[in-house]
Structure formats: structure tokens, C-alpha cells
Write an enzyme that holds these catalytic residues in place. Sequence first.
Site, PDB file in Angstrom:
ATOM      1  N   TYR A 439       0.819  -1.220   0.000  1.00 13.43           N
ATOM      2  CA  TYR A 439       0.000   0.000   0.000  1.00 13.43           C
ATOM      3  C   TYR A 439       0.849   1.264   0.000  1.00 13.43           C
ATOM      4  CZ  TYR A 439      -0.144  -0.381   5.269  1.00 13.43           C
ATOM      5  OH  TYR A 439       0.118  -0.497   6.606  1.00 13.43           O
ATOM      6  N   GLU A 440       0.219   2.346  -0.452  1.00 10.36           N
ATOM      7  CA  GLU A 440       0.876   3.628  -0.709  1.00 10.36           C
ATOM      8  C   GLU A 440       1.950   3.523  -1.789  1.00 10.36           C
ATOM      9  OE1 GLU A 440      -0.810   5.849   0.458  1.00 10.36           O
ATOM     10  OE2 GLU A 440      -1.812   4.711   2.016  1.00 10.36           O
ATOM     11  N   GLY A 441       1.821   2.520  -2.642  1.00 14.66           N
ATOM     12  CA  GLY A 441       2.750   2.342  -3.747  1.00 14.66           C
ATOM     13  C   GLY A 441       3.756   1.246  -3.472  1.00 14.66           C
TER      14      GLY A 441
END
Length: 589
Positions: A439-441
Amino acid sequence: MDYQLPQRDITFLLDEVLNLDDTLALPGYEHCDKDTFFAVVDAINGFVRDNLATCNEAGDSPGAKLVDGQVYAAPGFGDAYKVFCEDGWNALALEEEYGGQQLPFVLHAALREGMAGTNLAFALIHELNFGVVEALMAYGSDDQKTVYVPQLTNGNWAGTMNLTEPHCGTDLGLIRTKAVQNDDGSYAITGNKIFITWGDHDMSENVAHLILARVEGAQPGPRGLSLFLAPKYMLDADGNTTDTQNTITIAGIENKMGIHGSPTCAISFEDTKAWIVGEEGKGLAAMFVMMNAARLSVGQQGLGIAEAAIQTATAYAHERLQGRADGEAWNPAGPADPLVAHADVRRRLLTAQGEMDAGRAFAYFGASLLDEAHRSATPEARKAADAKLSVLTPVLKSYLSEMGSRMANEAVQMHGGHGFIKDYGVEQLVRDVRITEIYEGTSAVQARDLVTRKVRGDSGAVMKGFVADMLADADALPAELADVQTALRDAAARLGRCTDWVLSTAQGDVLSGACDYLEVVALSFSAWMAARIAKAAHAGTGAQSADYYADRLDCARALLVRALPRALSHEMILQAGEPGMICRADRCI
């Protein structure tokens, strides 16, 4: 698992390695001296042990539940959240103007580490609240700040970030959720979002949703996106929560691999009443304020899990009797020696602790840059700190999250068969931390950001400045640390060479090696931090014991001789192969 916040390590790091005095001298921190700072660190340990560790197992099973459209938090989470808010932890690093305590981000880093180390699922609600406040402070209207920010700061309301849709994750330009302007200036939002962390729950009075959507008629792609703010329950004219629910439906809670106590929701918006944040078509810029704050926090999550994993692995290695060590027995009166008597076990634990020390220094170095970017006295100093932090954010997110996952797996290995079952808690660490790499890239997304927007974006100026700083620190090391000096010089030279390669190579080939470049940066910074730790430990002028300083020096050297060499292989891989080979790989795959 009997977790302890590593207070002594944090004290040594901040007081003797990273110049806490400089941070506390920044404008806005006049109310926080060293005694206050370290008293709060001590209180963090008490809070996370007494409130978060105690409900972590209930968060894993049974976890959060969805009943008749309402999400109910895991058992014990509500009580922990009440203490969290009443004791002011949610407000720790937020602005005094809106009810925050305005304490340094390096202190907030200690809170984040402790929360993640004891209960990652719970910790995420705070990260969402913090990120929503950051976005509203940067782009919200005066009315939005006045109404929402104090409530989010005290935790009476909670926040969410709504980006991902069933057909798109990283490629936000594909978002289909639409916004139609109403006659009163508000907007009607319609669409479906998935993977929404803490998307709903019963722990706060209201939930504030930040939503990326496309205004009707806006251009396709990311430039057509706008950011909107929608409350779960509508507000009255004075900004108070009413009983009238907005048209927001929780379609389900994802059945996840880990962090079961954090309700990851699928949410449907149907003519949901919302208000724009900032300008039309500028939503992605506003959301990136929240995403960048989240990326730094994800790095802290990996750090917290890594510390918990090392603590439990080390304790088990001292307790578990298994086989006889080579040479003299460690436990001659007993049937076997403890695991720690075996050379390979000691190698694993020492290397892990060396990586942990350097990783923590790297993380808190990033937090200190955040303090400088917010609080430095001049615009020039704030801009310079922000530029440095911008380059390091993707590295901190990727490297520390992967370190957390690696250390959690190491803890399972140390426990053997007992690590594969639930009794010792380490298998939960593996399941919980795994999402931090996604998550968040993902790490590949972070690496792409690093090489294209950050390093090539400023022609390598910031990175070359870091290389110069590393070499200057190497020159300042005492003769007794000649081995550390050599390792740091080699790391700096390698980082310089790899940065030159990124700047001079065609973008297609650069992107194929971006993840390797990120690892070179991370390991080079770890070497830098290890050298700074070694210098402080060698001086031994602080309040720690002689044995403690000797241990820190051993751990720093372990990082340099057993982890840093990985950078050599990444440099070789980075530049490997015929130019263009990866771009033609579709013929092979």
C-alpha cells in the site's frame, strides 16, 4: 510477545547521533525540552504496552465485523482508542492552533514505531487521521479547517483516504467515480472504492472521507481529478454531527491476509453529498500531501514490526535449548545449549540488530528533515529540507517496509516449527507487515518515483549533496575506525557512480534497474547512519554504559560487513545486460 519500546536505543540515537538539540531549537518547539521529550518517550512505551499490545490478538481474531451495514471494531479497540484520544496521542504532532500538541516529528516517529510494534492494525487509524489533517491544512478552505481539523485532531472524528477502485489501483488516472455540482455549491459523488483502510467503524462520532473523483465533463486522466470531503453523518449549521447519515454504503470488509483488526472496506457512494477540497482538477496534488505523509508512516510501520520481530527472536534464542555449541558448552548442567550459543544464530541476530540500528537512524533522520521542512526559521532552509525529504521518502517507504517483512520472516525461522503456528505471535507479524510493501505504492512504484521525478528531476543535485556529506563524515572519523571509514567511502563512491548512471542512461533501461538503484541508495544511507552510530559509540561521551557503546559499535560493523555488500550486487545488476534488452523482453515473456 513481551514488546518494549527500545527507549535506550532511541535516546542514544537522538541525543548522541542525530542532534536532537537542533530539532528542539526550531521555532515552534520552545515548549519541549529534552526532559519533556524523553518523558513522553517513556509514556509511549507505557501506553502501547498497556493498551495496544493487550488487544492485538483480538484484532487478529475475531477482528473487525460488518453487521447490518455498520462496521464494529475488534474487541478492545474501542477502549484503546478512547485512551489514545483522551491522553492526547492522536494530537501529538499536530498544530496547537487546532488543538494539537505541536511536538516534534522525531517524537511522533517514536509513537509510530511503538504503535506498529504492538498493534499495526490499530496504528493505521491514527495514520489516516494524521494524513487527512495534513491534506486539509495544505488545501482545505478556512471553513473546512475550522470545522474538521479540530475534530480530527482530538480523534472525535476519524478520517479515510478513498483512491482505489475495482478496476484501478496505482493508475489513478483511470478513476471513474464522478462528481456533479449541486445548486448549493456542494457536489454529488457516485462511484465505488475498494481497499479503504478504516473505511468505517464505531469508535468515533463521525468519519470524514477524502475522495478522489472526476467532475462531470472534466478531462480524462489524472489532471481531471478533484478531491472531495464527505462526512459519514451530516453536520448542522454549527458544524456538529447530526443523526442524518450521508448516502454512503459499506459494501463489505475485505478478507485479508493480515491486519484483521483494521477494517479494510469496499464503499459505495451514491449521490453522496461532498465539498471540494482545493481547486477542480488539482485533486491529485492535494491527495499527494496525504500520500507522502502516509509513505513516511509506512516506513515507520516496517521499522516497528522489525523491532518486534528482533525482540521476540532474540528472547527465543536465549530461552530455547537445542543442540550443543561448537567448543565449550554454554549450559553444561543442562541437556542442551540455548540457540544463541550457535554461531549462525548469533550471526543472524547481530546482523539483524545492525540493520535495525541503521534503519532506525535512517527513519529518524527523515523525521528530523520533516521537522526542518515545517519549522526552520527561513524559507530557504525549509525548502532545502523539503527537497532532501522528497528524495528520501520513496527510499524510506520501500526499504523499511521490506526490512520489516525480512525481519518478521527471520523471526519465524528463528522459532522453527513454533514460528509457523500462532502461539508465539511471529506468524502474525509476517501476515500483518506484508501489506506495507504494497500500500501507498509498491517498491517498484517508489523506485520509479525516485529515479524519474526525484533524481533525474533535479539532475541529481540532492543525491550528490548527500554523497558529499557522506564523504565529509568519512573524513571526520577517528583513526581507530579506519574500517568504518573505508566502508563509508566505498558506499558513497558507489552511490555517486550509480547516480551518474541513472542520469546518463536511457529511461527505459533506468526504469529496469530502478529497484536496484533504490537498494543502493538505502544501503548507502544505512552505511552512513552506521558510521555515525559508530563514531558516537566510539566517543562514548553520553549517559550509556561502556558495554552498551561497545554493542552499538559491534552492530554498526555487522551492518557494514554483512549487509552493505548487498549494494555491490545491486550495482552490478543495475548496469547488467545489453542496453534495450529489458525493453525487448516481451518476446521472451
